[in-house]
Design a protein around this motif. Structure first.
Motif, PDB file in Angstrom:
ATOM      1  N   PRO A 219      18.950   5.101 -35.417  1.00 35.01           N
ATOM      2  CA  PRO A 219      19.600   3.851 -35.832  1.00 35.01           C
ATOM      3  C   PRO A 219      19.276   3.457 -37.276  1.00 35.01           C
ATOM      4  CG  PRO A 219      18.662   3.581 -33.654  1.00 35.01           C
ATOM      5  CD  PRO A 219      18.188   4.903 -34.180  1.00 35.01           C
TER       6      PRO A 219
ATOM      7  N   MET B  65      24.161   4.885 -30.004  1.00 37.88           N
ATOM      8  CA  MET B  65      24.527   3.949 -28.950  1.00 37.88           C
ATOM      9  C   MET B  65      24.767   4.681 -27.629  1.00 37.88           C
ATOM     10  SD  MET B  65      27.855   1.475 -28.719  1.00 37.88           S
ATOM     11  CE  MET B  65      28.951   2.877 -28.587  1.00 37.88           C
TER      12      MET B  65
ATOM     13  N   LEU C 247      16.753  -7.379 -36.733  1.00 44.73           N
ATOM     14  CA  LEU C 247      17.567  -7.748 -35.572  1.00 44.73           C
ATOM     15  C   LEU C 247      17.090  -7.060 -34.301  1.00 44.73           C
ATOM     16  CD1 LEU C 247      21.147  -7.797 -37.107  1.00 44.73           C
ATOM     17  CD2 LEU C 247      19.812  -9.742 -36.308  1.00 44.73           C
ATOM     18  N   LEU C 248      16.771  -5.773 -34.385  1.00 45.38           N
ATOM     19  CA  LEU C 248      16.291  -5.064 -33.205  1.00 45.38           C
ATOM     20  C   LEU C 248      14.947  -5.603 -32.731  1.00 45.38           C
ATOM     21  CD1 LEU C 248      17.252  -1.318 -33.760  1.00 45.38           C
ATOM     22  CD2 LEU C 248      18.226  -2.957 -32.154  1.00 45.38           C
ATOM     23  N   ALA C 249      14.071  -5.966 -33.662  1.00 45.91           N
ATOM     24  CA  ALA C 249      12.774  -6.520 -33.277  1.00 45.91           C
ATOM     25  C   ALA C 249      12.948  -7.859 -32.573  1.00 45.91           C
ATOM     26  CB  ALA C 249      11.879  -6.675 -34.506  1.00 45.91           C
ATOM     27  N   GLN C 250      13.833  -8.705 -33.084  1.00 48.13           N
ATOM     28  CA  GLN C 250      14.076  -9.989 -32.426  1.00 48.13           C
ATOM     29  C   GLN C 250      14.688  -9.779 -31.052  1.00 48.13           C
ATOM     30  OE1 GLN C 250      16.479 -12.176 -35.196  1.00 48.13           O
ATOM     31  NE2 GLN C 250      14.710 -12.898 -36.344  1.00 48.13           N
ATOM     32  N   TRP C 251      15.587  -8.835 -30.928  1.00 50.36           N
ATOM     33  CA  TRP C 251      16.214  -8.558 -29.652  1.00 50.36           C
ATOM     34  C   TRP C 251      15.208  -7.963 -28.665  1.00 50.36           C
ATOM     35  CZ3 TRP C 251      16.999  -3.624 -27.494  1.00 50.36           C
ATOM     36  CH2 TRP C 251      17.742  -3.635 -26.303  1.00 50.36           C
ATOM     37  N   ALA C 252      14.395  -7.037 -29.123  1.00 50.15           N
ATOM     38  CA  ALA C 252      13.460  -6.361 -28.231  1.00 50.15           C
ATOM     39  C   ALA C 252      12.345  -7.270 -27.747  1.00 50.15           C
ATOM     40  CB  ALA C 252      12.863  -5.139 -28.941  1.00 50.15           C
TER      41      ALA C 252
ATOM     42  N   ALA D 129       9.421   3.083 -36.796  1.00 50.64           N
ATOM     43  CA  ALA D 129      10.462   2.059 -36.879  1.00 50.64           C
ATOM     44  C   ALA D 129      11.460   2.384 -37.983  1.00 50.64           C
ATOM     45  CB  ALA D 129       9.823   0.705 -37.132  1.00 50.64           C
TER      46      ALA D 129
ATOM     47  N   MET E 233      18.654  -4.266 -39.860  1.00 47.48           N
ATOM     48  CA  MET E 233      18.724  -3.640 -38.537  1.00 47.48           C
ATOM     49  C   MET E 233      17.383  -3.725 -37.833  1.00 47.48           C
ATOM     50  SD  MET E 233      17.940  -0.594 -36.646  1.00 47.48           S
ATOM     51  CE  MET E 233      17.241   0.294 -37.966  1.00 47.48           C
ATOM     52  N   ILE E 234      16.306  -3.453 -38.548  1.00 46.48           N
ATOM     53  CA  ILE E 234      14.976  -3.491 -37.933  1.00 46.48           C
ATOM     54  C   ILE E 234      14.625  -4.918 -37.511  1.00 46.48           C
ATOM     55  CG2 ILE E 234      12.510  -3.210 -38.414  1.00 46.48           C
ATOM     56  CD1 ILE E 234      13.305  -0.733 -40.073  1.00 46.48           C
TER      57      ILE E 234
END
Length: 162
Positions: free
Chosen positions: A29, A7, A74-79, A24, A71-72
């Motif tokens: 992370p 972070m 969530l990060l993909a949706q966020w990105a 990925a 985690m992957i």
């Protein structure tokens, strides 16, 4: 600690072959997510049950794998949430977009406009907000798009209001 480190410092390329894109699955992370899932499931099972060591490792590893996949995801949706589509969706704000009339817009019949959106040239059926006919080549401003039809106003009228 790995999650806090990632972070604070960000995700950097630590691969030797820098020409390839980062993985990925094998990044800081992902390792942190695995460690958190592994420890969160493994410690309570190891300290409060009588399971054999291989059973504890199996359950903890599965929990770590679930943590990585979560985690992957969530990060993909966020990105990817901010990536716009190639054409403006109905109701999307394009108010004030400049356009050029490509087919005459009469008071009684719609015409067509052309405008640039995200570097792409788009065409749309159009109606005039006023009663004056807008001829081919006229500069107009898009007020809104409803049901796939752009409602436009002549640029000179808008310019006078400014």
């Amino acid at each position: 600690m790995l999650a806090v480190f990632a972070m604070l410092t960000g995700v950097q390329r630590v691969r030797q072959n820098r020409s390839r894109t980062p993985s990925a699955f094998f990044n800081l992370p992902a390792v942190a997510a695995f460690a958190i899932g592994f420890g969160a499931a493994g410690y309570p099972i190891a300290s409060r049950t009588q399971l054999p060591a291989w059973g504890i490792l199996l359950i903890a590893t599965a929990a770590g794998a679930l943590a990585i996949s979560g985690m992957i995801t969530l990060l993909a949706q966020w990105a990817f949430r901010g990536i716009p589509s190639s054409s403006p969706a109905e109701g999307e704000e394009i108010q004030g977009q400049l356009a050029i009339v490509t087919q005459d817009i009469l008071a009684s019949a719609p015409g067509e406009i052309s405008y640039e959106y995200l570097g792409k040239q788009l065409r749309s059926p159009a109606r005039s907000l006023g009663t004056k006919a807008l001829l081919t080549g006229a500069d107009v401003v898009i007020d809104r798009i409803e049901a796939g039809v752009a409602f436009v106003e002549e640029w000179s009228v808008v310019e006078q209001r400014l």
